[in-house]
Design an enzyme around this catalytic site. Sequence first.
Site, PDB file in Angstrom:
ATOM      1  N   GLU A  25       0.830  -1.223   0.000  1.00 10.17           N
ATOM      2  CA  GLU A  25       0.000   0.000   0.000  1.00 10.17           C
ATOM      3  C   GLU A  25       0.855   1.259   0.000  1.00 10.17           C
ATOM      4  O   GLU A  25       2.068   1.203   0.245  1.00 10.17           O
ATOM      5  CB  GLU A  25      -0.968   0.009   1.186  1.00 10.17           C
ATOM      6  CG  GLU A  25      -0.264   0.078   2.529  1.00 10.17           C
ATOM      7  CD  GLU A  25      -1.089   0.753   3.614  1.00 10.17           C
ATOM      8  OE1 GLU A  25      -1.643   1.841   3.358  1.00 10.17           O
ATOM      9  OE2 GLU A  25      -1.165   0.205   4.723  1.00 10.17           O
ATOM     10  N   LYS A 160      -2.832  -1.190  15.472  1.00 12.41           N
ATOM     11  CA  LYS A 160      -2.387  -0.383  16.621  1.00 12.41           C
ATOM     12  C   LYS A 160      -3.534  -0.262  17.620  1.00 12.41           C
ATOM     13  O   LYS A 160      -4.704  -0.169  17.234  1.00 12.41           O
ATOM     14  CB  LYS A 160      -2.015   1.022  16.155  1.00 12.41           C
ATOM     15  CG  LYS A 160      -0.661   1.108  15.484  1.00 12.41           C
ATOM     16  CD  LYS A 160      -0.115   2.530  15.563  1.00 12.41           C
ATOM     17  CE  LYS A 160       1.263   2.611  14.921  1.00 12.41           C
ATOM     18  NZ  LYS A 160       1.217   2.901  13.489  1.00 12.41           N
TER      19      LYS A 160
HETATM   20  N1  PSU Z   1      -2.409   1.963  10.780  1.00  2.12           N
HETATM   21  C1  PSU Z   1      -1.056   2.020  10.847  1.00  2.12           C
HETATM   22  N2  PSU Z   1      -0.362   2.558   9.811  1.00  2.12           N
HETATM   23  C2  PSU Z   1      -0.991   3.052   8.692  1.00  2.12           C
HETATM   24  C3  PSU Z   1      -2.440   2.985   8.621  1.00  2.12           C
HETATM   25  C4  PSU Z   1      -3.097   2.418   9.676  1.00  2.12           C
HETATM   26  O1  PSU Z   1      -0.487   1.603  11.840  1.00  2.12           O
HETATM   27  O2  PSU Z   1      -0.311   3.558   7.771  1.00  2.12           O
HETATM   28  C5  PSU Z   1      -3.133   3.503   7.393  1.00  2.12           C
HETATM   29  C6  PSU Z   1      -3.453   2.345   6.412  1.00  2.12           C
HETATM   30  O3  PSU Z   1      -3.342   2.840   5.088  1.00  2.12           O
HETATM   31  C7  PSU Z   1      -4.918   2.058   6.723  1.00  2.12           C
HETATM   32  C8  PSU Z   1      -5.441   3.433   7.011  1.00  2.12           C
HETATM   33  O4  PSU Z   1      -5.610   1.442   5.662  1.00  2.12           O
HETATM   34  O5  PSU Z   1      -4.403   4.054   7.764  1.00  2.12           O
HETATM   35  C9  PSU Z   1      -6.761   3.406   7.756  1.00  2.12           C
HETATM   36  O6  PSU Z   1      -7.306   4.694   7.777  1.00  2.12           O
HETATM   37  P1  PSU Z   1      -8.827   4.886   8.293  1.00  2.12           P
HETATM   38  O7  PSU Z   1      -8.783   4.532   9.761  1.00  2.12           O
HETATM   39  O8  PSU Z   1      -9.114   6.339   8.076  1.00  2.12           O
HETATM   40  O9  PSU Z   1      -9.669   3.967   7.483  1.00  2.12           O
END
Ligand code: PSU
Length: 319
Positions: A25, A160
């Site tokens: 990603e 996390k």
């Molecule tokens: N958690 C991490 N590192 C990240 C992300 C999440 O520890 O880089 C990023 C990933 O791309 C994940 C996104 O898909 O954040 C999720 O965002 P949201 O909670 O807005 O869906």
Amino acid sequence: MNPLLDLQPEVADELAAGRPVVALESTIISHGMPWPQNVETALAVEAEVREHGAVPATIAIVDGRLKAGLSRDDIERLGRDGQQTAKVSRRDMPMLVARGGTGATTVAATMIVAALAGIRVFATGGIGGVHRGAPTSFDISADLQELARTPVAVVCAGAKSILDLRLTLEYLETHGVPVIGYRTDRLPAFFTRDSGFGVDARVDEPREIARVMKAKWDIGLGGGLVIANPIPVEHALPREVVDRAIEQALAEAQAQGIAGKAATPFLLARVNALTGGDSLASNIQLVLNNARLAAAVAVAFAGLSQPDTLVPSGCSGEN
Ligand code: PSU
Ligand code: MN
């Protein structure tokens, strides 16, 4: 093939030949880590996938095109622009494509592009999930819905604990997404190896993971799987250090009214800043560790798809 999709030539060749490819990603590059370590890590992760027998396909949207396989310049641009880059989840894709925009794909959007390309294995750091306070904020990452519907196995170090991991597991259960622990019974929590919650099944070998993936899709269930790969012991952080940083980051987010798609990038950046260089080093190591496992799973999965005639007689039970 989807006319909006561009496969890097090497990725196209590998897929056409049924050889292993691992999707990666790009929101982790733009919003998950600071520059310049984000670019260094993205390139190191690609190299790690290659070293373990698969071809990497880093995914993003560039000038309105869905890309599976990025140039070095594309990766550099996403890394340098950092938080200025558009963060693209499923919801955001139509606008970016219609306007010819450029953006970094989350786990959800990366899965969509991977599936369009025919890539079944994807490595990242941590997935999005159900946020703490979701019962009133309704903040549930679109990553979870994507795991419910799109047939890609996501290798990650769990999630996390900025998230409510108990509710995240409940949501995945409701939507029929298996959570597999690689050589562990415990759901890892990114920087630490044990979130306090169990996984649905422990699987000890990449080829066994590949068999579970194949079985899920052969049944016709569709959707994805979470392959939870704990951070190597020597790189794990003390739980108290992580918990303290996360509590402070969450309190700051609440005080500043941070919500919606800004919530996760804000929390990631604050946790990075509050834990300093240690957490960045751990973060890089766990992503490399996931790239290695994803490559091994992709190799095993490609092997399962070969015709039976290639299997030496007497070995079929072991394939
Ligand atoms: N958690 C991490 N590192 C990240 C992300 C999440 O520890 O880089 C990023 C990933 O791309 C994940 C996104 O898909 O954040 C999720 O965002 P949201 O909670 O807005 O869906
Ligand atoms: Mn959200």
